[in-house]
Design an enzyme around this catalytic site. Structure first.
Site, short mmCIF file in Angstrom:
data_model
loop_
_atom_site.label_atom_id
_atom_site.label_comp_id
_atom_site.label_asym_id
_atom_site.label_seq_id
_atom_site.Cartn_x
_atom_site.Cartn_y
_atom_site.Cartn_z
N GLY A 12 0.82 -1.22 0.00
CA GLY A 12 0.00 0.00 0.00
C GLY A 12 0.85 1.25 0.00
N ASP A 63 -3.36 -7.07 -4.83
CA ASP A 63 -4.31 -6.91 -3.72
C ASP A 63 -3.78 -7.84 -2.63
OD1 ASP A 63 -6.35 -7.33 -1.90
OD2 ASP A 63 -7.93 -7.21 -3.41
N VAL A 64 -3.38 -7.27 -1.50
CA VAL A 64 -2.71 -8.10 -0.49
C VAL A 64 -3.62 -9.19 0.07
CG1 VAL A 64 -0.97 -6.38 0.18
CG2 VAL A 64 -3.18 -6.45 1.39
N ASN A 90 1.88 -2.48 5.42
CA ASN A 90 1.29 -1.16 5.67
C ASN A 90 -0.14 -1.04 5.14
OD1 ASN A 90 1.41 1.99 5.88
ND2 ASN A 90 0.98 1.57 3.72
N TYR A 155 -11.84 -2.54 12.76
CA TYR A 155 -10.48 -2.01 12.55
C TYR A 155 -9.64 -2.20 13.83
CZ TYR A 155 -6.96 1.59 11.29
OH TYR A 155 -5.81 2.28 11.01
N ALA A 157 -10.05 -4.38 16.22
CA ALA A 157 -9.77 -5.81 16.42
C ALA A 157 -8.63 -6.26 15.50
CB ALA A 157 -11.02 -6.64 16.16
N LYS A 159 -6.29 -4.34 14.18
CA LYS A 159 -5.02 -3.69 14.54
C LYS A 159 -4.43 -4.27 15.82
CE LYS A 159 -4.46 -0.95 11.03
NZ LYS A 159 -3.34 -1.19 10.10
P1 NAI Z 1 -4.23 5.44 3.01
O1 NAI Z 1 -5.65 5.03 2.86
O2 NAI Z 1 -3.81 6.80 2.60
O3 NAI Z 1 -3.26 4.38 2.34
C1 NAI Z 1 -3.48 3.00 2.45
C2 NAI Z 1 -2.89 2.37 1.21
O4 NAI Z 1 -3.17 0.97 1.26
C3 NAI Z 1 -3.55 2.91 -0.06
O5 NAI Z 1 -2.54 3.15 -1.03
C4 NAI Z 1 -4.45 1.77 -0.49
O6 NAI Z 1 -4.67 1.69 -1.88
C5 NAI Z 1 -3.65 0.57 -0.01
N1 NAI Z 1 -4.48 -0.62 0.10
C6 NAI Z 1 -5.69 -0.74 0.67
N2 NAI Z 1 -6.15 -1.98 0.51
C7 NAI Z 1 -5.21 -2.67 -0.18
C8 NAI Z 1 -5.10 -3.99 -0.65
N3 NAI Z 1 -6.10 -4.86 -0.47
N4 NAI Z 1 -3.99 -4.35 -1.33
C9 NAI Z 1 -2.99 -3.48 -1.54
N5 NAI Z 1 -3.04 -2.20 -1.12
C10 NAI Z 1 -4.13 -1.80 -0.45
O7 NAI Z 1 -3.92 5.19 4.55
P2 NAI Z 1 -2.69 5.62 5.46
O8 NAI Z 1 -3.18 6.61 6.42
O9 NAI Z 1 -1.50 5.89 4.65
O10 NAI Z 1 -2.52 4.25 6.28
C11 NAI Z 1 -1.46 3.35 6.09
C12 NAI Z 1 -1.49 2.35 7.23
O11 NAI Z 1 -1.34 3.04 8.46
C13 NAI Z 1 -2.81 1.58 7.33
O12 NAI Z 1 -2.55 0.26 7.72
C14 NAI Z 1 -3.54 2.31 8.43
O13 NAI Z 1 -4.47 1.48 9.07
C15 NAI Z 1 -2.40 2.70 9.33
N6 NAI Z 1 -2.68 3.82 10.21
C16 NAI Z 1 -3.08 5.03 9.71
C17 NAI Z 1 -3.35 6.05 10.58
C18 NAI Z 1 -3.80 7.38 10.12
O14 NAI Z 1 -4.21 8.17 10.98
N7 NAI Z 1 -3.74 7.73 8.85
C19 NAI Z 1 -3.20 5.90 12.04
C20 NAI Z 1 -2.75 4.59 12.43
C21 NAI Z 1 -2.50 3.61 11.55
#
Ligand code: NAI
Length: 247
Positions: A12, A63-64, A90, A155, A157, A159
């Site tokens: 991601g 797609d992971v 990620n 989410y 659960a 995480k």
């Molecule tokens: P984002 O939504 O901007 O990026 C997530 C990325 O994962 C996107 O590029 C999306 O296309 C990709 N993705 C989603 N499903 C996918 C799949 N099935 N296969 C491949 N790629 C996939 O989110 P962000 O904020 O960059 O989050 C990144 C990580 O950090 C996530 O795991 C999120 O849960 C975690 N996180 C984010 C926080 C926040 O406040 N933004 C806080 C704590 C954790």
């Protein structure tokens, strides 16, 4: 903290925190695999950004939550750079609803990507990381996995599930010298959070002792440390990067 010649797969990573991590690791000399599910253009922009800064990167669609896709990503990685030394799980999604309104489909969708994706990627790259000199597994969890959050039972659960998984893999890896750790970011200024209505965002920021959202760079800097040789003796940990939300 040079990562010269190390190969890092970041799921991601076409945008948000993943892209920040990819750019930081690329700057340190790592070969970077930019994984994307559907945003091909953004993935190629991320590759271009790393290459124009003097690094090496390749884009890999997967797609992971789909095992065959992840196996294809490993082929792309091996063809471009050889074995993966560092895997950063990620990729993550949300599907928020108050629990009584949450459908089983919304529960399963979040589990399939956030935990199922971590399962697939870790298993597919397990031998690479085991065989690497000091391989690294880094899982991006969340402060929500520790504290819970209204409307995010699925989410939260998923995480928190990452914590037990990471500790277990840390034990399994230890004999071979590789490590596994979690990073638990607080609320970070990416699309995932900035789409929240302003009044909710204001309430979130009011709860953060450092009085601001995290920037992508705040998270990427900690992942860079965990990916590097400097973290050799850190394993099975959850590193909070949340502006003091636990205080
Ligand atoms: P984002 O939504 O901007 O990026 C997530 C990325 O994962 C996107 O590029 C999306 O296309 C990709 N993705 C989603 N499903 C996918 C799949 N099935 N296969 C491949 N790629 C996939 O989110 P962000 O904020 O960059 O989050 C990144 C990580 O950090 C996530 O795991 C999120 O849960 C975690 N996180 C984010 C926080 C926040 O406040 N933004 C806080 C704590 C954790």
């Amino acid at each position: 903290m040079s990562m010269d010649g190390r190969t890092c797969v970041i799921t991601g990573s076409a945008r948000g925190i993943g892209r920040g991590i990819a750019e930081y690791l690329g700057d340190e000399g790592a070969n970077v695999v930019i994984n994307y599910r559907s945003s091909e253009e953004a993935a190629h922009e991320a590759v271009d950004a790393i290459e124009s800064a003097g690094g090496s990167a390749v884009a890999a669609q997967a797609d992971v939550s789909n095992r065959a896709d992840v196996e294809h990503m490993r082929e792309v990685c091996h063809e471009a750079f050889g074995q993966c030394d560092v895997l950063v799980n990620n990729a993550g999604i949300t599907a928020d609803k108050q629990f009584t309104e949450m459908s089983r489909e919304e529960w399963d969708r979040v589990m399939d990507v956030n935990l199922g994706g971590m399962f697939n990627c870790t298993q597919v790259f397990y031998d690479d990381i085991w065989n690497a000199h000091e391989g690294r597994l880094i899982n991006i969890s969340s402060v929500v996995g520790k504290q819970g959050n209204f409307g995010q039972a699925n989410y939260a659960a998923a995480k928190s599930g990452m914590f037990g998984f990471t500790r277990t893999i840390a034990l399994e890896f230890a004999k071979g010298g590789s490590t596994a750790n979690c990073v638990a970011p607080g609320f970070t200024a990416t699309d995932m959070v900035t789409s929240v209505p302003d009044h909710v965002l204001d309430r979130i920021i009011a709860e953060i002792p450092l009085e601001r959202l995290a920037e992508v760079e705040d998270i990427a800097a900690v992942v860079r440390f965990l990916a590097s040789e400097d973290s050799s003796y850190v394993t099975g940990e959850v590193i909070d990067v949340n502006g003091g939300m636990d205080l």
